[in-house]
Design a protein around this motif. Structure first.
Motif, short mmCIF file in Angstrom:
data_model
loop_
_atom_site.label_atom_id
_atom_site.label_comp_id
_atom_site.label_asym_id
_atom_site.label_seq_id
_atom_site.Cartn_x
_atom_site.Cartn_y
_atom_site.Cartn_z
N MET A 73 0.83 -1.20 0.00
CA MET A 73 0.00 0.00 0.00
C MET A 73 0.87 1.26 0.00
O MET A 73 0.57 2.24 -0.69
CB MET A 73 -0.93 -0.02 1.21
CG MET A 73 -2.00 -1.10 1.18
SD MET A 73 -3.03 -1.12 2.66
CE MET A 73 -3.82 0.48 2.55
N SER A 99 2.30 2.03 -3.38
CA SER A 99 1.37 2.65 -4.32
C SER A 99 1.46 4.18 -4.26
O SER A 99 1.16 4.86 -5.24
CB SER A 99 -0.06 2.20 -4.00
OG SER A 99 -0.51 2.74 -2.76
N LEU A 100 1.88 4.73 -3.11
CA LEU A 100 2.03 6.18 -2.98
C LEU A 100 3.19 6.69 -3.82
O LEU A 100 3.18 7.83 -4.28
CB LEU A 100 2.24 6.56 -1.51
CG LEU A 100 1.13 6.14 -0.54
CD1 LEU A 100 1.51 6.52 0.88
CD2 LEU A 100 -0.18 6.80 -0.94
N VAL A 137 -4.13 1.24 -4.62
CA VAL A 137 -3.66 0.85 -3.29
C VAL A 137 -3.89 -0.63 -3.02
O VAL A 137 -2.98 -1.36 -2.61
CB VAL A 137 -4.36 1.71 -2.22
CG1 VAL A 137 -3.96 1.24 -0.82
CG2 VAL A 137 -3.98 3.18 -2.39
N SER A 156 -1.76 -2.97 -5.32
CA SER A 156 -0.35 -2.96 -4.94
C SER A 156 -0.12 -3.75 -3.67
O SER A 156 0.85 -4.49 -3.55
CB SER A 156 0.13 -1.51 -4.77
OG SER A 156 1.49 -1.48 -4.41
N GLY A 157 -1.03 -3.59 -2.70
CA GLY A 157 -0.90 -4.34 -1.45
C GLY A 157 -1.00 -5.83 -1.67
O GLY A 157 -0.20 -6.61 -1.13
#
Length: 252
Positions: free
Chosen positions: A209, A212-213, A219, A222-223
């Motif tokens: 997560m 993803s930033l 989010v 990606s997690g």
């Protein structure tokens, strides 16, 4: 777009705010280094725990192996990251020296490179010539423009020590999480492993997560992707430990 979001964007694009932001030194984003170290740290220690559990080792052995790998691999990864960033800095400096030399030897050729670079960006006529004249009148600006535009190299924010330390501490902090259940008294080996599994899974998901930033990915996707990658590495380690116990009699 919400009103608050629009107001915030308007404030960020006021002339005085833009002027202040552009004058500040380039801010290095350490989050990618932290994510890299965190993922590798969690994979490393939980893979050791999984392998030890699969081989039938005791909790003490798993903890000792995990801590040893945590420190050794964390240091190794930090040094590798340091050397990689240092190599990039040296490469940029080498390109910069070459450009200075080229300006001394073939100034008109270097000026033509600037002209064609900005011509491809849509400049033409007198405007293009003014851009070329402005850039080439400042030698350092001329060189930095060539480094960025011709060679596509980042010229600011490369700090080997900062990257290495960020990677190392992220590796240690996140990598230590799957080992915590093995430091708690009163839990059986199976419960310790299951608790470590849950902690590692949570770490993988949270790191994904966070990633993803940086890379602007969804989010949840990606997690889950990072969770699957970490789970695959742990599963491989568990299988290896179990096979070693079965084939060679390794274990308690």
């Amino acid at each position: 777009m919400t009103g608050k979001r629009h107001e915030s964007l308007e404030h960020q694009h006021r002339p005085e705010v833009i002027r202040h932001r552009l004058r500040e030194p380039s801010r290095v984003q350490n989050l990618p280094d932290a994510i890299l170290g965190g993922i590798d740290g969690c994979v490393t220690t939980f893979a050791v725990v999984s392998g030890a559990f699969g081989a039938g080792f005791s909790a003490t052995v798993a903890l000792v192996l995990g801590v040893a790998n945590l420190l050794a691999d964390g240091f190794s990864m930090a040094v590798s990251n340091y050397e990689a960033i240092q190599a990039r800095r040296e490469h940029v400096e080498g390109v910069r020296r070459n450009e200075h030399q080229h300006i001394d030897l073939v100034p008109e050729g270097e000026r033509e490179e600037i002209r064609q670079i900005f011509q491809r960006k849509g400049f033409a006529g007198e405007t293009l010539e003014r851009v070329v004249e402005t850039i080439c009148s400042d030698r350092e600006l001329w060189v930095e423009t060539m480094v960025r535009e011709e060679h596509g190299l980042q010229t600011e924010g490369l700090s080997p020590l900062r990257s290495a330390l960020t990677t190392f501490f992220a590796f240690l902090v996140v990598g230590a999480m799957p080992l915590l259940p093995y430091a708690l008294p009163g839990l059986g080996t199976t419960r310790q492993f299951l608790a470590s599994l849950l902690v590692a899974g949570l770490m993988f998901f949270l790191i994904g997560m966070g990633k993803s930033l940086v890379y602007h990915q969804p989010v949840l996707t990606s997690g889950l992707r990072t969770l699957l990658i970490g789970g695959a590495a742990a599963g491989l380690a568990f299988l290896t430990g179990h096979l070693a116990q079965t084939l060679f009699g390794v274990g308690m």
